[in-house]
Design a protein around this motif. Structure first.
Motif, PDB file in Angstrom:
ATOM      1  N   PHE A  59      55.707 100.525  44.902  1.00  0.00           N
ATOM      2  CA  PHE A  59      56.559 101.646  44.521  1.00  0.00           C
ATOM      3  C   PHE A  59      55.699 102.908  44.561  1.00  0.00           C
ATOM      4  O   PHE A  59      54.609 102.944  43.999  1.00  0.00           O
ATOM      5  N   VAL A  60      56.195 103.927  45.265  1.00  0.00           N
ATOM      6  CA  VAL A  60      55.488 105.211  45.316  1.00  0.00           C
ATOM      7  C   VAL A  60      56.404 106.292  44.763  1.00  0.00           C
ATOM      8  O   VAL A  60      57.539 106.442  45.240  1.00  0.00           O
ATOM      9  N   GLN A  61      55.908 107.020  43.777  1.00  0.00           N
ATOM     10  CA  GLN A  61      56.694 108.161  43.283  1.00  0.00           C
ATOM     11  C   GLN A  61      56.457 109.337  44.215  1.00  0.00           C
ATOM     12  O   GLN A  61      55.343 109.842  44.339  1.00  0.00           O
ATOM     13  N   MET A  62      57.530 109.761  44.888  1.00  0.00           N
ATOM     14  CA  MET A  62      57.432 110.858  45.846  1.00  0.00           C
ATOM     15  C   MET A  62      57.574 112.192  45.119  1.00  0.00           C
ATOM     16  O   MET A  62      57.908 112.250  43.935  1.00  0.00           O
ATOM     17  N   GLU A  63      57.363 113.285  45.884  1.00  0.00           N
ATOM     18  CA  GLU A  63      57.426 114.601  45.244  1.00  0.00           C
ATOM     19  C   GLU A  63      58.847 115.059  44.980  1.00  0.00           C
ATOM     20  O   GLU A  63      59.079 115.948  44.162  1.00  0.00           O
ATOM     21  N   ASP A  64      59.817 114.482  45.686  1.00  0.00           N
ATOM     22  CA  ASP A  64      61.219 114.834  45.448  1.00  0.00           C
ATOM     23  C   ASP A  64      62.108 113.808  46.154  1.00  0.00           C
ATOM     24  O   ASP A  64      61.622 112.865  46.783  1.00  0.00           O
ATOM     25  N   GLU A  65      63.415 114.029  46.052  1.00  0.00           N
ATOM     26  CA  GLU A  65      64.359 113.052  46.585  1.00  0.00           C
ATOM     27  C   GLU A  65      64.428 113.064  48.108  1.00  0.00           C
ATOM     28  O   GLU A  65      64.635 112.030  48.745  1.00  0.00           O
ATOM     29  N   LEU A  66      64.307 114.246  48.719  1.00  0.00           N
ATOM     30  CA  LEU A  66      64.332 114.313  50.182  1.00  0.00           C
ATOM     31  C   LEU A  66      63.172 113.504  50.760  1.00  0.00           C
ATOM     32  O   LEU A  66      63.328 112.727  51.707  1.00  0.00           O
TER      33      LEU A  66
END
Length: 413
Positions: A59-66
């Motif tokens: 699981f990687v937390q991205m900087e935003d939803e896009l």
């Protein structure tokens, strides 16, 4: 193809729907989730992140939803099953990338734990107001598949169903849940791996020099390869030919339309194989309650109360919401007096019920503004009205709940 035992936490649990979704995604073979935390879906991401390392998943937390959707598209073309998780405004931010995913025919899953209101709305309370967005949210013509669980057990089961559909039809698949189901704690049975059937990726196995990434099989779905394995790949958001090369309008031969045509047809022409409905007490029904998600559970009580009063009412639950069951609704419209459609919004799926009724049966909406579920008495009242109304009314009939009447009885001023 059976699930991998290392991915399946077999056992009987008491857990909430969000956590069950994380277990379901791993059991489905998901190897990567790119996501951005948002209430009320966060527990699903936390659940997956907690158990994923034991299976080699990430699981990687991205900087935003896009970026979240962009990351799972890339991961999908790298050969792994992928997913993102969101709610409300996060889902809105994903829309442009969902269209790109449809055009690139990247199989992936989006779990939307819906909440109430537009914009920030009511972050911790329930809603069902993203249903049309799940179908038409991005620009241009394309089709997706959307399914709607109504229990924590189904959130586990439907994650597997969603991944299987994504692989089978190479398209984004939405799991349209809601806060009530996501935060509801119930018994969840995770079966042994050998009882979980998974859809394998449609892999091309011919000569590398002959591979065409968008050459469809008979069911209009192309085979995939893994990026980096030495195949010539050109994958973009542009309308393209079977090689993936951009194409432009040619007089008398509008090839740019043919890309979208196939994206639409591969779902519409396979709709009978995709659509799943749960039907109860329809044999003698004069009124049918059409519902999905948490509302389908609340509707059960309204139907029971109406049956006790001698009203012949049945239930049609949309397990698959998109593609919509046009034919089944039309068949029922020819036999029953009316449909009652309770939704936790001010009218979305009800308009498709009306469209498919062709004016043969009345269609009654029981709207709910969100942040809670219907009172079954309000659904009963709508059923009673639908059973006694003798006129054919050629528009959606709105039956306000008692709370709506109390708050907005005189209309908004």
């Amino acid at each position: 193809m059976k699930a991998n035992p290392r991915d399946v936490r077999t056992g009987t649990y008491y857990m909430d729907g969000d956590i069950a979704a994380g277990y379901g995604a791993l059991a489905a073979g998901c190897r990567f989730i790119g996501g951005y935390p948002i209430t009320p879906s966060t527990e699903a991401a936390e659940s997956f992140a907690r158990i994923a390392p034991q299976s080699g998943a990430v699981f990687v937390q991205m900087e935003d939803e896009l970026a979240s959707v962009a990351s799972i598209m890339g991961a999908s073309w790298s050969g792994v099953k992928t997913m993102t998780i969101t709610s409300g405004p996060g889902y809105s931010l994903m829309m442009e990338a969902i269209g790109l995913g449809a055009m690139m025919e990247a199989p992936f899953v989006i779990l939307n734990i819906q909440r109430g209101g537009p914009s920030t709305g009511v972050p911790t309370k329930t809603g069902q107001a993203d249903m049309m967005q799940s179908r038409w949210g991005s620009h241009g013509d394309y089709e997706v598949i959307a399914i709607s669980p109504d229990s924590p057990q189904e959130l586990f089961d439907f994650m597997i169903k969603a991944f299987n559909l994504a692989e089978k039809y190479r398209c984004p698949v939405m799991v349209m849940s809601d806060e009530c189901v996501g935060h509801m704690s119930e018994k969840v049975v995770v079966p042994p791996a050998e009882e979980i059937e998974l859809e394998p990726r449609r892999i091309y196995t011919g000569p590398k020099e002959e591979y065409l990434p968008f050459k469809p099989d008979q069911d209009l779905v192309p085979k995939m390869v893994k990026a980096g394995d030495g195949y010539n790949l050109y994958v973009s958001g542009a309308s393209h030919d079977e090689r993936g090369y951009p194409i432009i309008y040619q007089k008398g031969k509008n090839q740019s339309d043919s890309t979208a045509r196939r994206l639409v047809d591969k779902i519409r022409l396979n709709a009978d194989k995709i659509i799943e409905l749960h039907e109860e007490k329809l044999d003698d029904a004069e009124v049918v309650v059409v519902s999905y998600g948490i509302t389908s559970r609340v509707a059960v009580r309204g139907i029971e109360l109406a049956r006790k009063k001698g009203i012949k009412v049945g239930k049609l639950r949309l397990v698959t919401v998109w593609p919509f069951p046009d034919q089944r609704i039309s068949e029922l419209a020819a036999k029953v007096k009316a449909f009652v459609v309770p939704e936790i919004n001010y009218g979305q799926v009800v308009y498709d019920v009306e469209r498919c009724s062709h004016g043969e049966a009345n269609v009654v909406l029981v709207p709910h503004g969100g942040a809670g579920v219907h009172d079954p008495e309000d659904i009963l009242e709508a059923i009673e009205y639908a059973a006694t109304e003798k006129k054919k009314i050629r528009k959606v009939i709105i039956r306000k709940t008692r709370l709506e009447k109390k708050v907005f009885g005189g209309g908004l001023k």
